[in-house]
Motif scaffolding. Structure first.
Motif, PDB file in Angstrom:
ATOM      1  N   ILE A  95     -14.333 -12.384  -2.976  1.00 19.94           N
ATOM      2  CA  ILE A  95     -13.887 -12.066  -1.622  1.00 19.94           C
ATOM      3  C   ILE A  95     -13.583 -13.365  -0.875  1.00 19.94           C
ATOM      4  N   GLU A  96     -12.369 -13.458  -0.361  1.00 17.79           N
ATOM      5  CA  GLU A  96     -11.922 -14.627   0.395  1.00 17.79           C
ATOM      6  C   GLU A  96     -11.676 -14.220   1.833  1.00 17.79           C
ATOM      7  N   GLY A  97     -12.278 -14.955   2.778  1.00 16.20           N
ATOM      8  CA  GLY A  97     -12.200 -14.552   4.167  1.00 16.20           C
ATOM      9  C   GLY A  97     -11.312 -15.422   5.022  1.00 16.20           C
TER      10      GLY A  97
ATOM     11  N   GLN B 207      -4.556  -6.572   9.223  1.00 18.41           N
ATOM     12  CA  GLN B 207      -5.168  -5.455   8.517  1.00 18.41           C
ATOM     13  C   GLN B 207      -4.224  -4.901   7.452  1.00 18.41           C
ATOM     14  N   ASP B 208      -4.790  -4.516   6.326  1.00 13.91           N
ATOM     15  CA  ASP B 208      -4.007  -3.914   5.255  1.00 13.91           C
ATOM     16  C   ASP B 208      -3.305  -2.653   5.747  1.00 13.91           C
TER      17      ASP B 208
ATOM     18  N   GLU C  94       2.854  -7.996   1.571  1.00 16.62           N
ATOM     19  CA  GLU C  94       2.736  -9.145   2.457  1.00 16.62           C
ATOM     20  C   GLU C  94       1.450  -9.912   2.127  1.00 16.62           C
ATOM     21  N   LYS C  95       1.558 -11.226   2.019  1.00 19.63           N
ATOM     22  CA  LYS C  95       0.438 -12.047   1.579  1.00 19.63           C
ATOM     23  C   LYS C  95      -0.597 -12.286   2.664  1.00 19.63           C
ATOM     24  N   ASP C  96      -0.240 -12.032   3.942  1.00 24.90           N
ATOM     25  CA  ASP C  96      -1.153 -12.348   5.035  1.00 24.90           C
ATOM     26  C   ASP C  96      -1.916 -11.125   5.518  1.00 24.90           C
ATOM     27  N   ARG C  97      -2.123 -10.158   4.620  1.00 21.66           N
ATOM     28  CA  ARG C  97      -2.885  -8.966   4.961  1.00 21.66           C
ATOM     29  C   ARG C  97      -4.189  -8.901   4.169  1.00 21.66           C
ATOM     30  N   THR C  98      -5.171  -8.200   4.739  1.00 20.69           N
ATOM     31  CA  THR C  98      -6.407  -7.960   4.015  1.00 20.69           C
ATOM     32  C   THR C  98      -6.128  -7.027   2.830  1.00 20.69           C
ATOM     33  N   GLY C  99      -7.087  -6.922   1.959  1.00 18.20           N
ATOM     34  CA  GLY C  99      -6.949  -6.045   0.799  1.00 18.20           C
ATOM     35  C   GLY C  99      -6.832  -6.821  -0.488  1.00 18.20           C
TER      36      GLY C  99
END
Length: 270
Positions: free
Chosen positions: A59-61, A67-68, A233-238
């Motif tokens: 998990i990377e924060g 938000q995903d 999109e690379k800048d979303r959670t998930g």
């Protein structure tokens, strides 16, 4: 060491899954408390979780992540495979005692499963497989149904002096990963051509299940929410990445599926 489940003995199997989170520590705490994973390392906003013998979840924060979007390509669920049916029964007892909220439960004929959602919206499956000799095939296609799970039958596998759930047992692995994709046929073609997976089942034209070595599925792909989705999109959670452990790989390499999902291929250690 305890014998691994069939899913982890095939030519290619799932190693670890990477997630991006707005709050990595909060998310890691959830997997520790709910699934009983252990913190293997923690550095620079990244937490590695797993059992004592193997990493399973990274998990990377970053608070800058958006938000995903559940309608986009990404993660449908990460499926944690417990080695024995009694392990799932112990977890169910634990979930009842702790009043853990679950999203559903199902008997898939090849497996028995419980479904949850983590605090950042990532799907989770906790399951156990039935013996492969008990699976039903129609030619090359494996039968996977969606019937109600007989919770009492699972609990009846436990004796009165059986031990309580104390965390993910030795032999726990990520058995499969289920992806949201924009096109089922494109996903199937990519996994077959790029990774050598076999198609095990088409499900209503909206999902496909693929595997290595005759497992019911290491990868699922569906368009139930994401039909027509473009690159992720690379800048979303998930979902951050899926790691494949390959017995035929000499070196590590990275590939991307048609939606930009990062697939890491690493040599499987003997």
């Amino acid at each position: 060491m305890e014998q691994l489940p069939f899913a982890a003995t095939t030519p290619v199997s799932i190693g670890r899954v990477g997630l991006k989170a707005r709050n990595a520590q909060r998310l890691a705490d959830y997997y520790v408390s709910i699934l009983g994973l252990k913190v293997l390392s923690r550095e620079r906003g990244r937490v590695l979780l797993g059992t004592e013998e193997r990493p399973l979840l990274e998990i990377e924060g970053s608070t800058s992540l958006k938000q995903d979007d559940p309608r986009s390509a990404g993660l449908f669920h990460t499926a944690f495979l417990l080695p024995h049916r009694t392990d799932l029964a112990r977890w169910i007892n634990f979930a009842i005692e702790q009043r853990i909220r679950v999203d559903g439960a199902a008997d898939h004929d090849v497996s028995e499963a419980i479904y949850l959602t983590d605090p950042e919206g990532n799907g989770i499956e906790i399951y156990t497989d039935r013996p492969r000799e008990a699976w039903t095939f129609n030619g090359p296609s494996v039968h996977m149904g969606t019937d109600p799970l007989n919770i009492q039958a699972l609990l009846d596998t436990l004796s009165t002096n059986d031990s309580d759930w104390t965390g993910a047992p030795e032999g726990t692995v990520v058995g499969h990963v289920h992806l949201r994709v924009g096109d089922v046929m494109a996903a199937e073609e990519w996994w077959r051509q790029a990774q050598g997976f076999d198609t095990m089942l088409h499900y209503g034209g909206q999902a496909v299940f693929m595997s290595s070595g005759g497992y019911h599925h290491h990868i699922g792909a569906n368009t139930w929410q994401s039909r027509g989705a473009g690159p992720r999109e690379k800048d979303r959670t998930g979902l951050s990445f899926v790691e494949l452990k390959s017995k035929g790989a000499a070196d590590e390499r990275v590939a991307s599926d048609p939606w930009g999902t990062e697939i890491r291929i690493v040599p499987a250690k003997a």
